[in-house]
Design an enzyme around this catalytic site. Structure first.
Site, short mmCIF file in Angstrom:
data_model
loop_
_atom_site.label_atom_id
_atom_site.label_comp_id
_atom_site.label_asym_id
_atom_site.label_seq_id
_atom_site.Cartn_x
_atom_site.Cartn_y
_atom_site.Cartn_z
N ASN A 209 0.85 -1.19 0.00
CA ASN A 209 0.00 0.00 0.00
C ASN A 209 0.89 1.24 0.00
OD1 ASN A 209 0.37 0.97 2.86
ND2 ASN A 209 -0.29 -1.13 3.24
N PRO A 305 -3.70 -11.86 10.44
CA PRO A 305 -4.21 -11.61 11.80
C PRO A 305 -4.31 -10.11 12.06
CG PRO A 305 -2.01 -12.60 11.88
CD PRO A 305 -2.37 -12.49 10.43
N ILE A 307 -3.54 -7.42 14.33
CA ILE A 307 -2.63 -7.26 15.48
C ILE A 307 -3.29 -6.41 16.57
CG2 ILE A 307 -0.32 -6.52 16.18
CD1 ILE A 307 0.38 -6.53 13.10
O1 PMT Z 1 2.68 6.37 6.51
P1 PMT Z 1 2.07 7.65 5.96
O2 PMT Z 1 2.42 7.87 4.51
O3 PMT Z 1 2.40 8.83 6.81
O4 PMT Z 1 0.48 7.48 5.96
C1 PMT Z 1 -0.23 7.47 7.17
C2 PMT Z 1 -1.40 6.49 7.12
C3 PMT Z 1 -2.41 6.94 6.09
C4 PMT Z 1 -0.90 5.09 6.79
C5 PMT Z 1 -2.01 6.50 8.57
O5 PMT Z 1 -2.55 7.79 8.84
C6 PMT Z 1 -3.11 5.45 8.74
O6 PMT Z 1 -4.27 5.67 8.44
N1 PMT Z 1 -2.71 4.25 9.25
C7 PMT Z 1 -3.62 3.10 9.41
C8 PMT Z 1 -3.86 2.42 8.09
C9 PMT Z 1 -4.75 1.19 8.27
O7 PMT Z 1 -4.27 0.08 8.13
O8 PMT Z 1 -6.00 1.45 8.64
P2 PMT Z 1 -7.12 0.32 8.91
O9 PMT Z 1 -8.34 1.11 9.09
O10 PMT Z 1 -7.07 -0.65 7.82
O11 PMT Z 1 -6.66 -0.40 10.24
C10 PMT Z 1 -7.14 -0.03 11.51
C11 PMT Z 1 -6.10 -0.25 12.59
O12 PMT Z 1 -5.85 -1.66 12.74
C12 PMT Z 1 -4.75 0.39 12.32
O13 PMT Z 1 -4.26 0.89 13.54
C13 PMT Z 1 -3.89 -0.77 11.82
O14 PMT Z 1 -2.51 -0.58 12.15
C14 PMT Z 1 -4.49 -1.95 12.59
N2 PMT Z 1 -4.39 -3.24 11.86
C15 PMT Z 1 -4.96 -3.39 10.63
C16 PMT Z 1 -4.91 -4.62 10.00
C17 PMT Z 1 -4.23 -5.71 10.63
N3 PMT Z 1 -4.14 -6.89 10.05
N4 PMT Z 1 -3.67 -5.52 11.84
C18 PMT Z 1 -3.75 -4.33 12.47
O15 PMT Z 1 -3.23 -4.17 13.57
#
Ligand code: PMT
Length: 398
Positions: A209, A305, A307
């Site tokens: 991504n 998974p 996390i």
């Molecule tokens: O790195 P940059 O270029 O500065 O960009 C920042 C960003 C856009 C990446 C950041 O602001 C951001 O949004 N990060 C989270 C991206 C994400 O994976 O969002 P999500 O909505 O899919 O996940 C929700 C949360 O669960 C996140 O804290 C993620 O780390 C966590 N997660 C997701 C999937 C997974 N398998 N395990 C996780 O722990």
């Protein structure tokens, strides 16, 4: 923790330098230790003796006037600073700072210090408005400097417009806010994740991504500056290790999970800003997939998974948990769902449908979503978001 915060006040050559006497007086009155460093030009407007009298400390001007027992003056000043403020800051010094030039005591101290840097520009309005000055200011902001914007009014040159040094109270507020953050995470252990995981398709290709890691690196650097022991678990990025941070580099969601879970027990707070893949190729090929008849029509995916959800599901004493939410619609509603389903203390939500904000950009616009409510922050550099986020983490730590 140090008994008194030390504020290094840089003074450059502008007529507004006389107002810095008021700033210095106000800081001393509030019990701060103030050390003044002046450029040669600044001494033409106010004498070092004035600041020496106000601070009861020696005033530093030259790189070469070493006090006995203090052979590397710029380094000792840089290390002593809990906060450094430059007021007034001329267009010339702003340009030098933006480009990393260090040719006098003030600029070498500013380059060498790890303390937060506050800049209060003051100059003629045409100089302030020039694209190059605005680009230099933007570059400094993007690197985490706090800019106390000049105001409009009568300028010393006779013009009327923007460029006047901000009121002393505004600069004082900025310094006190940064000083209150200085070392406020001392003794705490913070685990941060950053970047976008890469899930192998074959030995040369991956699903990934657009995360650059900027957000997580800014959070890790800010936490370290504020005295925390910081571990940064990062997926591949082009960013250099932040100063004073233990960096663990991983590639995949599974590797990130292993690295985070191995360290979670020691953490007081965990901030998951990484964009972790939700799916990965179920059967990555051992050899490079070739074009032609044997090329697969589709790649079978399997979920990775979660996390953060795993950390949130843990019973008993647990660290403060901060998740991010990257959404393209109904940002607050989805963030609130994640807050509940992942059982975390705070969600930092961003709308990533706007390509100018979020993935890979210098700035972002986020919401802090918690059980107490939602706080909407304006567009700001990721360093400023890191600062505001760690203020929240500090409150949650109690
Ligand atoms: O790195 P940059 O270029 O500065 O960009 C920042 C960003 C856009 C990446 C950041 O602001 C951001 O949004 N990060 C989270 C991206 C994400 O994976 O969002 P999500 O909505 O899919 O996940 C929700 C949360 O669960 C996140 O804290 C993620 O780390 C966590 N997660 C997701 C999937 C997974 N398998 N395990 C996780 O722990």
């Amino acid at each position: 923790m140090k008994e008194r915060t030390t504020v290094v006040v840089g003074v450059t050559g502008g007529i507004a330098a006389y107002k810095t006497c008021e700033l210095v007086r106000a800081l001393v009155k509030r019990g701060r230790r103030v050390k003044v460093v002046m450029t040669g030009a600044a001494t033409r407007f106010v004498t070092p003796l004035t600041f020496r009298t106000l601070t009861n400390e020696p005033v530093a001007v030259s790189l070469w006037d070493d006090s006995p027992g203090d052979p590397v003056h710029h380094v000792s000043l840089a290390e002593e600073a809990d906060v450094m403020v430059i007021a007034p800051c001329t267009a010339n010094v702003i340009a030098k700072l933006a480009h990393g030039r260090a040719d006098d005591l003030l600029t070498t101290t500013a380059l060498a210090t790890e303390a937060p840097l506050i800049i209060a520009p003051a100059m003629n309005m045409h100089m302030w408005r020039k694209d190059i000055t605005q680009a230099n200011i933007a570059a400094l902001r993007a690197r985490g400097a706090v800019i106390v914007d000049p105001t409009s009014g009568d300028l010393a040159c006779g013009d009327v417009g923007e460029g006047r040094l901000a009121p002393v109270e505004a600069i004082l507020d900025a310094v006190l806010a940064e000083a209150s953050r200085a070392r406020d995470l001392e003794g705490r252990s913070v685990l941060v994740t950053a970047g976008g995981t890469q899930e192998p398709v074959d030995p040369v290709r991956y699903l990934g991504n657009r995360s650059s890691g900027k957000t997580g690196f800014a959070i890790a650097a800010e936490a370290a500056r504020r005295g925390a022991r910081v571990t940064l678990v990062t997926a591949p990025t082009h960013l250099a290790d932040p100063f004073g941070v233990e960096v663990v580099r991983v590639h995949t969601a599974l590797q990130m999970r292993a690295a985070v879970l191995a360290r979670a027990g020691d953490a007081d707070a965990i901030v998951m800003s990484a964009a972790v893949a939700d799916f990965r190729p179920a059967r990555p090929e051992a050899g490079k997939i070739k074009k032609g008849a044997n090329a697969p029509d589709a790649i079978l995916l399997e979920p990775t998974p979660d996390i953060l959800a795993e950390l949130g599901a843990r019973e008993g004493a647990r660290p403060v948990l901060v998740g991010f939410a990257a959404e393209t619609s109904d940002v607050e509603r989805h963030a609130r769902e994640k807050l509940a389903s992942k059982r975390v203390d705070l969600i930092v939500a961003n709308d990533v449908s706007d390509p100018s904000l979020g993935f890979g950009t210098a700035d972002n616009r986020v919401l802090f979503v918690s059980a107490e409510g939602t706080e909407e922050l304006p567009v700001m550099p990721k360093q400023a978001i890191a600062r505001a986020l760690l203020d929240r983490v500090r409150e949650l730590l109690g």
